[in-house]
Write an enzyme that holds these catalytic residues in place. Structure first.
Site, PDB file in Angstrom:
ATOM      1  N   SER A 155      39.877  38.032  44.173  1.00 12.35           N
ATOM      2  CA  SER A 155      39.866  37.259  42.927  1.00 12.35           C
ATOM      3  C   SER A 155      40.221  35.821  43.244  1.00 12.35           C
ATOM      4  CB  SER A 155      40.889  37.828  41.937  1.00 12.35           C
ATOM      5  OG  SER A 155      41.035  36.964  40.824  1.00 12.35           O
ATOM      6  N   TYR A 192      49.313  40.673  39.252  1.00 17.99           N
ATOM      7  CA  TYR A 192      47.886  40.882  39.574  1.00 17.99           C
ATOM      8  C   TYR A 192      47.450  39.893  40.661  1.00 17.99           C
ATOM      9  CZ  TYR A 192      42.810  40.672  39.102  1.00 17.99           C
ATOM     10  OH  TYR A 192      41.465  40.665  39.368  1.00 17.99           O
TER      11      TYR A 192
HETATM   12  N1  NAP Z   1      36.872  40.606  35.212  1.00 15.34           N
HETATM   13  C1  NAP Z   1      37.372  39.555  35.881  1.00 15.34           C
HETATM   14  O1  NAP Z   1      37.582  38.466  35.325  1.00 15.34           O
HETATM   15  C2  NAP Z   1      37.665  39.686  37.356  1.00 15.34           C
HETATM   16  C3  NAP Z   1      37.877  38.514  38.091  1.00 15.34           C
HETATM   17  C4  NAP Z   1      38.150  38.610  39.442  1.00 15.34           C
HETATM   18  C5  NAP Z   1      38.221  39.847  40.043  1.00 15.34           C
HETATM   19  N2  NAP Z   1      38.012  40.987  39.309  1.00 15.34           N
HETATM   20  C6  NAP Z   1      38.107  42.257  40.001  1.00 15.34           C
HETATM   21  O2  NAP Z   1      36.825  42.862  39.978  1.00 15.34           O
HETATM   22  C7  NAP Z   1      36.942  44.271  40.128  1.00 15.34           C
HETATM   23  C8  NAP Z   1      36.141  44.940  39.055  1.00 15.34           C
HETATM   24  O3  NAP Z   1      36.642  44.447  37.830  1.00 15.34           O
HETATM   25  P1  NAP Z   1      35.841  44.441  36.466  1.00 15.34           P
HETATM   26  O4  NAP Z   1      36.265  43.227  35.703  1.00 15.34           O
HETATM   27  O5  NAP Z   1      34.410  44.728  36.678  1.00 15.34           O
HETATM   28  O6  NAP Z   1      36.648  45.640  35.790  1.00 15.34           O
HETATM   29  P2  NAP Z   1      36.353  46.736  34.722  1.00 15.34           P
HETATM   30  O7  NAP Z   1      35.177  46.381  33.908  1.00 15.34           O
HETATM   31  O8  NAP Z   1      37.651  46.978  34.064  1.00 15.34           O
HETATM   32  O9  NAP Z   1      36.019  47.940  35.694  1.00 15.34           O
HETATM   33  C9  NAP Z   1      36.969  48.468  36.555  1.00 15.34           C
HETATM   34  C10 NAP Z   1      36.318  49.590  37.321  1.00 15.34           C
HETATM   35  O10 NAP Z   1      37.270  50.135  38.232  1.00 15.34           O
HETATM   36  C11 NAP Z   1      37.363  51.546  37.996  1.00 15.34           C
HETATM   37  N3  NAP Z   1      38.704  51.967  38.357  1.00 15.34           N
HETATM   38  C12 NAP Z   1      39.890  51.489  37.930  1.00 15.34           C
HETATM   39  N4  NAP Z   1      40.902  52.114  38.542  1.00 15.34           N
HETATM   40  C13 NAP Z   1      40.332  53.021  39.388  1.00 15.34           C
HETATM   41  C14 NAP Z   1      40.828  53.961  40.323  1.00 15.34           C
HETATM   42  N5  NAP Z   1      42.153  54.143  40.499  1.00 15.34           N
HETATM   43  N6  NAP Z   1      39.957  54.714  41.042  1.00 15.34           N
HETATM   44  C15 NAP Z   1      38.620  54.547  40.877  1.00 15.34           C
HETATM   45  N7  NAP Z   1      38.084  53.670  40.003  1.00 15.34           N
HETATM   46  C16 NAP Z   1      38.935  52.930  39.274  1.00 15.34           C
HETATM   47  C17 NAP Z   1      36.981  51.717  36.537  1.00 15.34           C
HETATM   48  O11 NAP Z   1      36.435  52.989  36.309  1.00 15.34           O
HETATM   49  P3  NAP Z   1      37.164  54.189  35.529  1.00 15.34           P
HETATM   50  O12 NAP Z   1      38.145  53.567  34.556  1.00 15.34           O
HETATM   51  O13 NAP Z   1      36.004  54.863  34.882  1.00 15.34           O
HETATM   52  O14 NAP Z   1      37.787  54.958  36.626  1.00 15.34           O
HETATM   53  C18 NAP Z   1      35.863  50.688  36.412  1.00 15.34           C
HETATM   54  O15 NAP Z   1      34.649  51.219  36.911  1.00 15.34           O
HETATM   55  C19 NAP Z   1      38.448  44.571  40.076  1.00 15.34           C
HETATM   56  O16 NAP Z   1      38.955  44.706  41.374  1.00 15.34           O
HETATM   57  C20 NAP Z   1      39.010  43.314  39.419  1.00 15.34           C
HETATM   58  O17 NAP Z   1      40.369  43.093  39.760  1.00 15.34           O
HETATM   59  C21 NAP Z   1      37.730  40.936  37.984  1.00 15.34           C
END
Ligand code: NAP
Length: 235
Positions: free
Chosen positions: A140, A152
């Protein structure tokens, strides 16, 4: 048919689901992993039949589950070419005061964001060494700068260290290791105080992932920082 195989954790929505769409469109066979089967089964049905897309239930913080998935993929398709350690979660924290989530809710985030990618690396690397494959982490922009009181952010600093340490251990194996660091992405989990900030679309991050993994085998894209135009320097 022996098309390359791309495993994505956190594939049920957001960045993971967008990357799955692009990977299928780019000719990969794709493994979609999330904690519940139903959350990835519907996307799998949209993206292709069982010969192209494999939905699996896997909590990345459970060694038996992530290592079992890798065995299942090798039994099913005989190879693994890309592992995208993308699953993660976020809660708002403060160390000084009572703002944000209570400390007993911090554990799941730390496990998902740090222990999960570490286990994913350990489980997938033998197969990636065999294929000359590629390990990709979702870090991130929050893992590059100071965010007051933000655990985080600290977990994503840890992912930065994880990627560098694993890349160092993989020297000589042919495995490439990429850290993708998105700024704010419109995935539905944005805290209310950032609702009006500029945002990327999940597909913007997916294109960065596909850029890294489609380079020649001699090119290791170490890091990609991708932020929305107008995002503040310290956001
Ligand atoms: N959104 C942002 O602004 C942003 C910015 C920078 C980085 N990120 C990073 O990008 C990545 C994806 O984020 P996103 O925003 O796309 O999130 P999201 O829409 O909340 O999706 C999170 C995904 O991770 C899965 N997950 C969560 N905990 C898990 C576990 N213990 N085991 C297996 N699967 C798990 C969830 O699936 P289930 O709940 O169905 O298991 C879901 O598919 C994360 O690492 C996040 O920190 C996000």
């Amino acid at each position: 048919m022996n098309d390359p195989v791309f495993l994505i954790t956190g594939a049920s929505r957001g960045i993971g689901a967008a990357t799955a769409r692009l990977a299928v469109g780019s000719g990969y066979r794709v493994v979609l992993a999330a904690r519940t089967h139903h959350s990835v089964a519907e996307l799998a049905a949209q993206l292709g039949g069982p010969d192209r897309v494999l939905p699996v239930a896997c909590d990345v913080t459970e060694w038996d589950q992530i290592s079992g998935i890798v065995r299942q993929v090798q039994d099913t398709w005989g190879r693994l070419d890309v592992a995208f350690a993308n699953a993660g979660s976020s809660v708002v924290t403060s160390f000084l005061g009572a703002d944000g989530a209570p400390p007993d809710q911090w554990r799941d985030m730390v496990l998902a964001n740090v222990y999960g990618p570490a286990l994913t690396a350990r489980a997938t690397l033998p197969a990636l060494v065999a294929s000359g494959g590629h390990l990709v982490f979702t870090g991130s922009a929050a893992g590059r700068g100071v965010r007051p009181g933000n655990l985080y952010s600290a977990t994503k600093w840890a992912v930065n260290g994880l990627a560098q340490n694993i890349r160092a251990e993989c020297v000589g194996t042919g495995v490439r290791v990429t850290l993708v660091q998105p700024g704010l992405v419109d995935t539905g989990g944005i805290p209310p105080e950032r609702a009006h900030d500029p945002k990327l679309e999940p597909g913007d991050v997916a294109r960065a992932v596909l850029y890294a993994v489609t380079q020649p085998a001699t090119v290791d894209v170490n890091e990609i920082l991708v932020r929305p135009v107008g995002q503040g320097a310290y956001r």
